[in-house]
Design a protein around this motif. Structure first.
Motif, short mmCIF file in Angstrom:
data_model
loop_
_atom_site.label_atom_id
_atom_site.label_comp_id
_atom_site.label_asym_id
_atom_site.label_seq_id
_atom_site.Cartn_x
_atom_site.Cartn_y
_atom_site.Cartn_z
N ASP A 60 14.88 -3.88 -10.28
CA ASP A 60 15.54 -5.15 -10.85
C ASP A 60 15.31 -5.22 -12.16
N GLY A 61 14.18 -4.30 -12.63
CA GLY A 61 13.94 -4.21 -14.23
C GLY A 61 12.61 -4.99 -14.31
N PHE A 62 11.81 -5.61 -13.44
CA PHE A 62 10.70 -6.31 -13.69
C PHE A 62 9.33 -5.32 -13.84
N HIS A 63 8.50 -5.56 -14.58
CA HIS A 63 7.38 -5.33 -14.64
C HIS A 63 6.34 -5.88 -13.88
N ILE A 64 5.78 -5.07 -12.83
CA ILE A 64 4.93 -5.61 -12.12
C ILE A 64 3.34 -5.51 -12.85
N ASP A 65 2.76 -6.52 -12.86
CA ASP A 65 1.45 -6.62 -13.61
C ASP A 65 0.19 -6.15 -12.90
N LYS A 66 0.30 -6.85 -11.57
CA LYS A 66 -0.73 -6.33 -10.55
C LYS A 66 -0.09 -6.34 -9.04
N LYS A 67 -0.43 -5.15 -8.41
CA LYS A 67 -0.17 -4.98 -7.06
C LYS A 67 -1.64 -5.27 -6.21
N ILE A 68 -1.50 -6.35 -5.40
CA ILE A 68 -2.54 -6.68 -4.62
C ILE A 68 -2.45 -6.33 -3.14
N GLU A 69 -3.00 -5.36 -2.76
CA GLU A 69 -3.15 -4.82 -1.32
C GLU A 69 -4.03 -5.68 -0.46
N ILE A 70 -3.49 -6.40 0.58
CA ILE A 70 -4.25 -7.17 1.44
C ILE A 70 -4.08 -6.51 3.16
N THR B 147 -4.65 -12.44 15.19
CA THR B 147 -5.32 -13.73 14.32
C THR B 147 -6.43 -13.08 13.28
N VAL B 148 -7.02 -12.31 14.04
CA VAL B 148 -8.43 -11.87 13.29
C VAL B 148 -7.96 -10.86 11.93
N GLY B 149 -7.05 -10.22 12.23
CA GLY B 149 -6.34 -9.15 11.25
C GLY B 149 -5.87 -9.96 10.08
N ILE B 150 -5.22 -11.24 10.71
CA ILE B 150 -4.51 -11.85 9.54
C ILE B 150 -5.47 -12.67 8.54
N SER B 151 -6.72 -13.06 9.27
CA SER B 151 -7.61 -14.00 8.67
C SER B 151 -8.44 -13.09 7.70
N LYS B 152 -8.56 -11.78 8.09
CA LYS B 152 -9.35 -10.69 7.27
C LYS B 152 -8.29 -10.57 6.15
N SER B 153 -7.07 -10.44 5.87
CA SER B 153 -6.00 -10.22 4.98
C SER B 153 -6.15 -11.38 4.10
N MET B 154 -6.21 -12.62 4.42
CA MET B 154 -6.42 -13.84 3.68
C MET B 154 -7.86 -13.68 2.91
N GLY B 155 -8.92 -13.23 3.56
CA GLY B 155 -10.06 -13.23 2.87
C GLY B 155 -10.32 -12.08 1.71
N ALA C 8 -7.66 -11.02 0.23
CA ALA C 8 -6.63 -11.57 -0.68
C ALA C 8 -7.32 -12.64 -1.62
N MET C 9 -7.98 -13.27 -1.11
CA MET C 9 -8.79 -14.53 -2.14
C MET C 9 -9.56 -13.65 -3.09
N LEU D 196 5.88 -13.79 -19.04
CA LEU D 196 5.95 -13.49 -17.36
C LEU D 196 4.85 -12.82 -17.03
N GLN D 197 4.03 -13.03 -15.99
CA GLN D 197 3.20 -12.20 -15.36
C GLN D 197 3.77 -12.13 -13.95
N LEU D 198 3.53 -10.95 -13.35
CA LEU D 198 4.17 -10.76 -12.13
C LEU D 198 3.19 -10.09 -11.09
N ILE D 199 2.68 -10.86 -10.25
CA ILE D 199 1.91 -10.25 -9.06
C ILE D 199 2.45 -9.93 -7.78
N VAL D 200 2.41 -8.81 -7.26
CA VAL D 200 3.10 -8.60 -5.91
C VAL D 200 2.04 -8.10 -4.80
N THR D 201 2.25 -8.72 -3.83
CA THR D 201 1.36 -8.64 -2.61
C THR D 201 2.14 -8.69 -1.21
N GLY D 202 1.21 -8.52 -0.27
CA GLY D 202 1.62 -8.57 1.36
C GLY D 202 2.53 -7.80 1.48
#
Length: 373
Positions: A55-65, A72-80, A82-83, A32-38
């Motif tokens: 719950d006992g899971f190890h989070i491999d990456k926390k991706i802050e967006i 609409t502009v804020g969410i589009s920037k968050s998508m960029g 995130a990618m 298991l690899q677990l990425i948490v974001t959003g």
């Protein structure tokens, strides 16, 4: 070992993926690899990544967006952002396969990055239709970028195949969220009330979850006001609100709910997130679920209670006989609520209604496919 990277960005999505994540972690042939974001990483939305760790899971990456704006502009920037961040995470983790659920914008960014990195994608809950949301084109786009498809009904399976996907790669496993109903030991009414410091001691109790209709322009404020006015007219009732998500104009809805609860603390309470256990436990003790969440169509029918489904957010989804659809005016919502608590509906409809989204054994099927495909 085959490395399966699971990505989650919201409380509801994590709740649906819980048993899949757990079985991947326990399987000796899978890593298991677990990425948490959003929303998981946002103070405003409850820092729900802490529940994942609890719950006992190890989070491999926390991706802050950076969900500091729901414009609409804020969410589009968050998508960029995130990618960019997901491309770096995939380069470091080098997963053999990425597993995602649903149709949110951060998942679109993750899958886009995986596609460019030539990492196969397994997608849960594709083929569905929500005609009032940007989720509709996002979901189908994720389907086209994915290689394995775990859908929730035969109709949705046919739609994925109609989109051009190979029938051999499409599996009807039912809705993942139903599994929690079967496997979690839900709270007694007394323990549930203690957990939320709120008594359901009136004739009627309602659980309300309302989100923006993202393909409509600036209707969130008007619609939540109509909903609140309709609910307020139902006498001898208690109301539990769960707040909106990070969609465009979600903060408008949350502010209105906070104001309502402040002035009606004797009959209402609100939560950023109840969590899966308290949310599903609530369904045992309320008379109706009111709003426009997919949960009202997927999980709630298993409890043989009514769903009042408001407006166009979920238009196009398969629904049970226990779901009462209405438009977003006060009068229409009032009529639907009154129908949902009527003796006739409770005696002649709810006992015979069936949940069209499966029996709740999705994770076992998904794990076997992930190991063998």
């Amino acid at each position: 070992m085959r490395k399966i990277c699971v990505i989650t960005g919201t409380r509801a999505e994590y709740g649906s993926l819980f048993w899949v994540i757990k079985l991947i972690e326990q399987d000796e042939n899978l890593q298991l690899q677990l990425i948490v974001t959003g929303m998981h990483l946002s103070t405003e939305f409850g820092h729900t990544y802490k529940q994942i760790e609890k719950d006992g899971f190890h989070i491999d990456k926390k991706i802050e967006i950076l969900l500091s704006s729901d414009s609409t502009v804020g969410i589009s920037k968050s998508m960029g952002l995130a990618m960019i961040s997901f491309s770096e995470a995939f380069e470091e983790l080098k997963p053999d396969l990425v597993l995602v659920l649903g149709d949110r914008f951060e998942i679109f960014s993750a899958v886009s990055s995986a596609m460019i990195a030539r990492i196969p994608v397994a997608h849960c809950h594709g083929g569905e239709s929500t005609e009032g949301l940007i989720d509709e084109p996002i979901r189908h786009s994720i389907t086209k970028m994915s290689h394995i498809h775990f859908c929730s009904t035969e109709e949705y399976k046919r739609r994925i195949i109609q989109l051009g996907e190979s029938p051999e790669s499409v599996y009807n496993v039912g809705a993942l969220g139903i599994e929690n109903i079967n496997k979690l030991k839900l709270l007694s009414k007394e323990k549930f009330e203690d957990s939320i410091s709120f008594k359901l001691d009136k004739k009627y109790s309602f659980l309300v979850t309302f989100h923006p209709v993202t393909l409509e322009r600036s209707t969130a404020g008007e619609q939540i006001d109509e909903l609140l006015n309709a609910i307020d007219s139902i006498e001898d009732s208690k109301i539990i609100f769960t707040k909106s998500n990070s969609d465009t104009d979600g903060r408008i809805i949350n502010k209105r709910i906070e104001q309502y609860v402040k002035h009606n603390s004797n009959k209402s309470i609100c939560f950023t997130s109840l969590g899966q256990l308290r949310y599903l436990s609530a369904l045992k003790y309320v008379d109706s679920v009111i709003g426009n969440s997919s949960s009202g169509l997927i999980e709630v029918p298993s409890f043989k209670i009514a769903t009042v489904n408001i407006g166009d957010r979920q238009r196009g989804r398969i629904i049970s006989d226990s779901v009462i659809s209405c438009n977003s005016t006060k009068e229409s919502i009032q009529q639907a609520i009154k129908k949902s608590i009527s003796i006739d509906f409770k005696k002649n409809v709810l006992p015979f209604s069936k949940n069209p989204y499966g029996k709740g054994n999705s994770s076992d099927i998904i794990i076997e496919v992930l190991k063998k495909i």
